[in-house]
Design a protein around this motif. Structure first.
Motif, PDB file in Angstrom:
ATOM      1  N   GLY A   1      21.080 -37.937  25.017  1.00  0.00           N
ATOM      2  CA  GLY A   1      21.883 -38.872  25.803  1.00  0.00           C
ATOM      3  C   GLY A   1      21.106 -39.530  26.928  1.00  0.00           C
ATOM      4  N   ALA A   2      21.733 -39.564  28.108  1.00  0.00           N
ATOM      5  CA  ALA A   2      21.138 -40.246  29.261  1.00  0.00           C
ATOM      6  C   ALA A   2      19.798 -39.630  29.649  1.00  0.00           C
ATOM      7  CB  ALA A   2      22.106 -40.190  30.447  1.00  0.00           C
ATOM      8  N   ALA A   3      19.671 -38.304  29.490  1.00  0.00           N
ATOM      9  CA  ALA A   3      18.415 -37.633  29.865  1.00  0.00           C
ATOM     10  C   ALA A   3      17.250 -38.130  29.012  1.00  0.00           C
ATOM     11  CB  ALA A   3      18.567 -36.118  29.721  1.00  0.00           C
ATOM     12  N   TYR A   4      17.536 -38.437  27.757  1.00  0.00           N
ATOM     13  CA  TYR A   4      16.491 -38.962  26.874  1.00  0.00           C
ATOM     14  C   TYR A   4      16.023 -40.329  27.366  1.00  0.00           C
ATOM     15  CZ  TYR A   4      14.562 -41.519  22.878  1.00  0.00           C
ATOM     16  OH  TYR A   4      13.773 -42.295  22.084  1.00  0.00           O
ATOM     17  N   TYR A   5      16.969 -41.207  27.659  1.00  0.00           N
ATOM     18  CA  TYR A   5      16.589 -42.561  28.092  1.00  0.00           C
ATOM     19  C   TYR A   5      15.853 -42.530  29.424  1.00  0.00           C
ATOM     20  CZ  TYR A   5      19.383 -44.245  24.235  1.00  0.00           C
ATOM     21  OH  TYR A   5      19.864 -44.482  22.964  1.00  0.00           O
ATOM     22  N   MET A   6      16.233 -41.608  30.293  1.00  0.00           N
ATOM     23  CA  MET A   6      15.551 -41.482  31.585  1.00  0.00           C
ATOM     24  C   MET A   6      14.115 -40.973  31.411  1.00  0.00           C
ATOM     25  SD  MET A   6      18.611 -39.951  33.960  1.00  0.00           S
ATOM     26  CE  MET A   6      17.566 -39.755  35.389  1.00  0.00           C
ATOM     27  N   ALA A   7      13.877 -40.235  30.297  1.00  0.00           N
ATOM     28  CA  ALA A   7      12.556 -39.642  30.074  1.00  0.00           C
ATOM     29  C   ALA A   7      11.582 -40.580  29.354  1.00  0.00           C
ATOM     30  CB  ALA A   7      12.706 -38.352  29.269  1.00  0.00           C
ATOM     31  N   LEU A   8      12.049 -41.730  28.886  1.00  0.00           N
ATOM     32  CA  LEU A   8      11.207 -42.591  28.049  1.00  0.00           C
ATOM     33  C   LEU A   8       9.892 -42.995  28.707  1.00  0.00           C
ATOM     34  CD1 LEU A   8      13.859 -44.920  26.341  1.00  0.00           C
ATOM     35  CD2 LEU A   8      12.353 -43.261  25.212  1.00  0.00           C
ATOM     36  N   ALA A   9       9.902 -43.161  30.014  1.00  0.00           N
ATOM     37  CA  ALA A   9       8.677 -43.575  30.708  1.00  0.00           C
ATOM     38  C   ALA A   9       7.741 -42.407  31.004  1.00  0.00           C
ATOM     39  CB  ALA A   9       9.033 -44.293  32.013  1.00  0.00           C
ATOM     40  N   ASP A  10       8.216 -41.180  30.790  1.00  0.00           N
ATOM     41  CA  ASP A  10       7.399 -39.999  31.093  1.00  0.00           C
ATOM     42  C   ASP A  10       6.245 -39.860  30.105  1.00  0.00           C
ATOM     43  OD1 ASP A  10       9.246 -39.524  33.049  1.00  0.00           O
ATOM     44  OD2 ASP A  10      10.224 -37.829  32.019  1.00  0.00           O
ATOM     45  N   PRO A  11       5.186 -39.171  30.515  1.00  0.00           N
ATOM     46  CA  PRO A  11       4.087 -38.890  29.578  1.00  0.00           C
ATOM     47  C   PRO A  11       4.593 -38.023  28.426  1.00  0.00           C
ATOM     48  CG  PRO A  11       3.438 -38.425  31.847  1.00  0.00           C
ATOM     49  CD  PRO A  11       4.913 -38.655  31.863  1.00  0.00           C
ATOM     50  N   PHE A  12       4.074 -38.274  27.233  1.00  0.00           N
ATOM     51  CA  PHE A  12       4.472 -37.446  26.087  1.00  0.00           C
ATOM     52  C   PHE A  12       3.815 -36.066  26.228  1.00  0.00           C
ATOM     53  CE2 PHE A  12       4.234 -35.628  21.894  1.00  0.00           C
ATOM     54  CZ  PHE A  12       5.479 -35.936  21.347  1.00  0.00           C
TER      55      PHE A  12
ATOM     56  N   ILE B   1      16.421 -31.203  12.094  1.00  0.00           N
ATOM     57  CA  ILE B   1      16.812 -30.694  13.414  1.00  0.00           C
ATOM     58  C   ILE B   1      17.887 -29.613  13.311  1.00  0.00           C
ATOM     59  CG2 ILE B   1      16.190 -32.903  14.476  1.00  0.00           C
ATOM     60  CD1 ILE B   1      19.150 -33.522  14.809  1.00  0.00           C
ATOM     61  N   GLY B   2      18.501 -29.492  12.108  1.00  0.00           N
ATOM     62  CA  GLY B   2      19.474 -28.425  11.865  1.00  0.00           C
ATOM     63  C   GLY B   2      20.844 -28.663  12.441  1.00  0.00           C
ATOM     64  N   GLU B   3      21.182 -29.928  12.705  1.00  0.00           N
ATOM     65  CA  GLU B   3      22.452 -30.177  13.395  1.00  0.00           C
ATOM     66  C   GLU B   3      22.999 -31.569  13.107  1.00  0.00           C
ATOM     67  OE1 GLU B   3      22.965 -28.363  17.375  1.00  0.00           O
ATOM     68  OE2 GLU B   3      23.309 -30.431  18.051  1.00  0.00           O
ATOM     69  N   GLN B   4      24.325 -31.672  13.140  1.00  0.00           N
ATOM     70  CA  GLN B   4      25.005 -32.966  13.051  1.00  0.00           C
ATOM     71  C   GLN B   4      26.282 -32.869  13.882  1.00  0.00           C
ATOM     72  OE1 GLN B   4      24.462 -35.972  11.868  1.00  0.00           O
ATOM     73  NE2 GLN B   4      26.507 -36.805  12.089  1.00  0.00           N
ATOM     74  N   GLU B   5      26.559 -33.900  14.650  1.00  0.00           N
ATOM     75  CA  GLU B   5      27.794 -33.916  15.426  1.00  0.00           C
ATOM     76  C   GLU B   5      28.951 -34.373  14.544  1.00  0.00           C
ATOM     77  OE1 GLU B   5      29.341 -36.824  18.728  1.00  0.00           O
ATOM     78  OE2 GLU B   5      27.963 -35.408  19.684  1.00  0.00           O
ATOM     79  N   PHE B   6      30.122 -33.758  14.736  1.00  0.00           N
ATOM     80  CA  PHE B   6      31.313 -34.157  13.999  1.00  0.00           C
ATOM     81  C   PHE B   6      32.511 -33.990  14.927  1.00  0.00           C
ATOM     82  CE2 PHE B   6      34.993 -33.452  11.235  1.00  0.00           C
ATOM     83  CZ  PHE B   6      34.828 -34.443  10.273  1.00  0.00           C
TER      84      PHE B   6
ATOM     85  N   ALA C   1      13.809 -41.427  14.603  1.00  0.00           N
ATOM     86  CA  ALA C   1      12.756 -41.134  15.579  1.00  0.00           C
ATOM     87  C   ALA C   1      13.349 -40.607  16.881  1.00  0.00           C
ATOM     88  CB  ALA C   1      11.921 -42.385  15.838  1.00  0.00           C
ATOM     89  N   GLN C   2      14.466 -41.215  17.308  1.00  0.00           N
ATOM     90  CA  GLN C   2      15.101 -40.761  18.545  1.00  0.00           C
ATOM     91  C   GLN C   2      15.626 -39.335  18.413  1.00  0.00           C
ATOM     92  OE1 GLN C   2      18.031 -43.365  20.328  1.00  0.00           O
ATOM     93  NE2 GLN C   2      19.024 -41.661  21.383  1.00  0.00           N
ATOM     94  N   LEU C   3      16.300 -39.036  17.305  1.00  0.00           N
ATOM     95  CA  LEU C   3      16.843 -37.687  17.107  1.00  0.00           C
ATOM     96  C   LEU C   3      15.737 -36.636  17.062  1.00  0.00           C
ATOM     97  CD1 LEU C   3      19.651 -38.412  14.479  1.00  0.00           C
ATOM     98  CD2 LEU C   3      19.984 -37.619  16.826  1.00  0.00           C
TER      99      LEU C   3
ATOM    100  N   GLY D   1      14.104 -31.364  23.773  1.00  0.00           N
ATOM    101  CA  GLY D   1      15.222 -30.596  24.308  1.00  0.00           C
ATOM    102  C   GLY D   1      16.105 -31.397  25.245  1.00  0.00           C
ATOM    103  N   VAL D   2      16.194 -32.708  25.010  1.00  0.00           N
ATOM    104  CA  VAL D   2      17.052 -33.575  25.826  1.00  0.00           C
ATOM    105  C   VAL D   2      17.921 -34.427  24.907  1.00  0.00           C
ATOM    106  CG1 VAL D   2      15.404 -33.700  27.734  1.00  0.00           C
ATOM    107  CG2 VAL D   2      15.337 -35.450  25.935  1.00  0.00           C
TER     108      VAL D   2
END
Length: 304
Positions: free
Chosen positions: A49-60, A85-90, A37-39, A46-47
């Motif tokens: 790491g930290a930007a995602y966690y900072m956005a959690l309280a924002d309106p969807f 999502i078409g991507e994986q970190e390695f 769900a997070q990914l 389009g966010v």
């Protein structure tokens, strides 16, 4: 949940969207529902790491509602989130992944790490191997390139090496080539079966994460793997060891055996793969490396 289709309720925040999607994916039988769900959220927003966690309280944002619903529905049906999502970190780098390639696994990073470490020990200068007094770049070959995770990472981490990679799938090579470009590396990609594209090429290092699942075991794999990842990259024949045997036979295509060889392998296969390397008689030392779960996952042959 409506016939497996995810439809968002009137959620007010990104945090609520995360909780609702996680619950849907859990009921759908997905592994790691919260991570998925997070990914998916990070992807549509389009966010990361930290930007995602900072956005959690924002309106969807309503503008991404349909894309998020579609992604969660696909994940709920068993499609791997990396393909959605078409991507994986390695190894700290982003890699494009499509259904034409296996999704890179964290344990394969340990194989790359071992190849880099022993490569640096065997060739302290790092840049050249010597045959008959003539110097040339150290040559490392990856068999079964897939997404290019191994070869692109080696090229990025050891830029003085000449890195080559082969795959029997043109579609996989196309993905690997895009990943090499994306990560700013030069890799010589070749189409063909195992070692055949490298016939006559002086090879110092050979590395491979080949298909190693016994054919009859594929039906029992997780649906994410069984139904979505390319079968040609999974099926290692009756006992899963066919590619290793064939690579040992094909070593005669090279002018000399590589001084360093490294294989990834499946559960319970370490003894047999180590025995294949020992029987070939080319390496003075054979090492088995465990993955993070303590399972023997890689076998290396080294001639010092």
């Amino acid at each position: 949940m409506n016939d497996g289709v995810y439809v968002m309720s009137e959620v007010k925040s990104i945090r609520e969207a995360f909780a609702e999607a996680s619950s849907f994916l859990s009921r759908s039988g997905c592994n790691e529902p919260q991570r998925s769900a997070q990914l998916l959220l990070e992807h549509v927003l389009g966010v990361s790491g930290a930007a995602y966690y900072m956005a959690l309280a924002d309106p969807f944002p309503a503008a991404v509602k349909e894309a998020f619903e579609a992604g969660v529905t696909r994940r709920g049906a068993g499609e791997p989130v990396q393909y959605i999502i078409g991507e994986q970190e390695f190894y700290g780098r982003p890699f494009e992944v499509t259904p034409d390639v296996l999704i890179p696994r964290p344990e394969t990073e340990l194989l790359v790490e071992a190849i880099l470490r022993y490569g640096a020990e065997l060739w302290p200068g790092g840049a050249a191997a010597r045959y008959g007094g003539a110097a040339r770049p150290l040559a490392a070959v990856d068999i079964g390139a897939g997404s290019g995770a191994i070869s692109v990472t080696l090229a990025a981490e050891a830029p003085a090496w000449r890195v080559c990679a082969g795959d029997i799938s043109p579609a996989a090579l196309a993905v690997a080539e895009r990943n090499a470009l994306r990560n700013g590396t030069a890799v010589d990609f070749r189409l063909g079966d195992l070692l055949e594209p490298f016939t006559g090429m002086e090879t110092d290092i050979l590395v491979s994460n080949p298909p190693y699942i016994p054919g009859e075991d594929i039906a029992g794999l997780q649906r994410e793997v069984r139904d979505h990842e390319p079968r040609t990259a999974l099926d290692g024949g009756a006992d899963g060891l066919d590619p290793y045997r064939r690579m040992m036979e094909q070593l005669t295509l090279l002018p000399a055996p590589p001084r360093l060889i490294g294989f990834e392998l499946g559960f319970g296969q370490a003894e047999q793969v180590a025995a294949l390397l020992a029987a070939a008689g080319h390496w003075t030392e054979i090492i088995t490396i465990n993955d993070l779960a303590g399972i023997p996952r890689h076998v290396l042959g080294i001639t010092k």
